[in-house]
Design an enzyme around this catalytic site. Structure first.
Site: not given
Ligand code: CAA
Length: 382
Positions: A131, A159, A337, A341, A364-365, A367
């Site tokens: 996730g 979704t 709150q 009731g 979407e990420g 908190s």
């Molecule tokens: N924009 C562009 N590029 C990005 C970026 C961004 N916002 N964030 C990271 N990158 C790039 C980095 O620059 C890096 O590039 P290089 O390889 O060229 O250096 C690459 O992506 C990898 O980045 P990280 O090393 O920072 O990656 P990470 O594995 O540490 O992950 C994280 C970072 C912020 C934790 C990310 O994995 C994340 O946002 N996770 C949460 C996922 C999420 O939001 N899931 C939601 C599911 S969808 C959903 O919920 C939809 C629904 O149903 C409504």
């Protein structure tokens, strides 16, 4: 600095508010109770330009800016959060990535269908074991000798998965390269090899259908790759930046609905001989609700403004989503709150706001992920 909205922004806000008040809010209890997908209302939103607000008119959208998107999302979410979830996935997660990375043919085919409300789009990133750690995905897309890709694996928590015609799918094309081995595909929900699992029963946003999607030897054509092979992770992250503005707006809409209901209640409900809104303990809660709502709105508008200027807005979107989702949860909690009731009863929508608000701190990420994104940016450390 100008705190006013343009005529165009006010117009879409007005259209969204009218539909939310006339069609969505009165049916919200029904859709929440039954979990039925609100197809007719979604089509109505599409006919009114609300499924592709930032999509240029040549691809069937409303051709407006990110501020207009924020204003419209708030109104729909205030009517019913589940409707706004479907709207946000179509606008931010589906259309946005294709507009930025798609070919002309892809924009005409996929974006037009969703922006006009003829079809529903979905975004398939999450898997049962991945996730927050999105690069840990196992879904594999293997390139065949004829240039097509064979896709196998599972996606979860999708979704609109049960009803979507098209999906933006992320799959590993080169597992040795981790994030740089992920590719985005445009997938057809009616093609052989795509199987939809059972609809997930959920705490809130119950009318937004969610399910698992399994791929078993699904064949994708080379022209169905979105962007370049290996660029999928960056596409997903960029799309989620935009998505987080949408979820922040959704949170503001839920929070505002809970706040408005509470304001009306504290003026009317009496205890110890006076309206409960006259007690300082209630007034302090009202003041804190108002401050959190205003702060969330201003931060979300800042992120949208930066997006509209074509600048990187990753941190601003994370700040907005974190602030707005925690504000919505807190406001909904206080609303229950104060209503006591009646806040706990299914006879009023307050308990629904409370259940619906929670998801904004998760999808979407989470908190925690927003804090990680913000802190990595601020400290330069990881
Ligand atoms: N924009 C562009 N590029 C990005 C970026 C961004 N916002 N964030 C990271 N990158 C790039 C980095 O620059 C890096 O590039 P290089 O390889 O060229 O250096 C690459 O992506 C990898 O980045 P990280 O090393 O920072 O990656 P990470 O594995 O540490 O992950 C994280 C970072 C912020 C934790 C990310 O994995 C994340 O946002 N996770 C949460 C996922 C999420 O939001 N899931 C939601 C599911 S969808 C959903 O919920 C939809 C629904 O149903 C409504």
């Amino acid at each position: 600095m100008d705190f006013g909205y343009s005529e165009e922004q006010l117009m879409i806000q007005d259209v969204a508010r009218r539909i939310a008040r006339e069609k969505i809010a009165p049916a919200a209890e029904h859709f929440d109770r039954t979990g039925e997908f609100p197809l007719e209302n979604i089509q109505l939103l599409g006919e009114n330009g609300l499924m592709g607000i930032e999509v240029p008119t040549e691809y069937g959208g409303a051709g407006m800016d990110p501020i207009a998107y924020v204003l419209a999302m708030i109104e729909i979410a205030a009517g019913d959060a589940a409707h706004s979830t479907i709207m946000s996935v179509n606008n931010s997660l589906f259309c946005n990535g294709i507009l930025t990375h798609g070919t002309e043919e892809q924009k005409q085919k996929y974006v037009r269908a969703i922006a006009e409300g003829a079809e529903i789009g979905a975004f398939a990133l999450t898997e049962p074991q991945s996730g927050s750690d999105a690069t840990a995905m196992k879904c594999r897309a293997t390139r065949q000798a004829d240039g097509t890709y064979l896709i196998n694996g599972k996606k979860s928590w999708i979704t609109s998965g049960p009803v979507a015609k098209y999906f933006v799918l992320f799959a590993m094309t080169d597992p040795d390269k981790a994030a740089r081995g992920i590719t985005a595909f445009l997938v057809d929900g009616d093609r052989a090899g795509l199987h939809r699992g059972k609809t997930e029963p959920k705490l809130g946003i119950r009318a937004s259908a969610t399910c698992e999607i399994e791929f078993a030897d699904y064949v994708a054509q080379p022209e169905e790759v979105l962007g370049e092979e290996g660029h999928g992770f960056k596409i997903a992250m960029g799309v989620l930046d935009a998505g987080r503005i949408g979820i922040a707006s959704q949170a503001i809409g839920i929070g505002r609905a809970a706040y408005d209901a509470t304001l009306a209640y504290v003026r009317e409900r009496k205890a110890f001989g006076q309206p409960i809104g006259a007690f300082q303990m209630t007034q302090a809660k009202i003041a804190d609700m108002k401050c959190k709502l205003d702060a969330a709105l201003l931060l979300t508008l800042r992120a949208a403004w930066k997006k509209g200027r074509g600048e990187r807005f990753t941190t601003e979107a994370a700040v907005a989503k974190l602030t707005a989702s925690e504000a919505a949860m807190w406001i909904a909690h206080q609303a229950v709150q104060i209503h006591a009731g009646m806040g706990y009863s299914k006879e009023m929508p307050i308990e629904r706001y409370f259940r619906d608000a929670k998801i904004t701190e998760i999808y979407e990420g989470t908190s925690e992920i927003q804090r990680l994104v913000i802190a990595r940016h601020e400290t330069g450390l990881r």
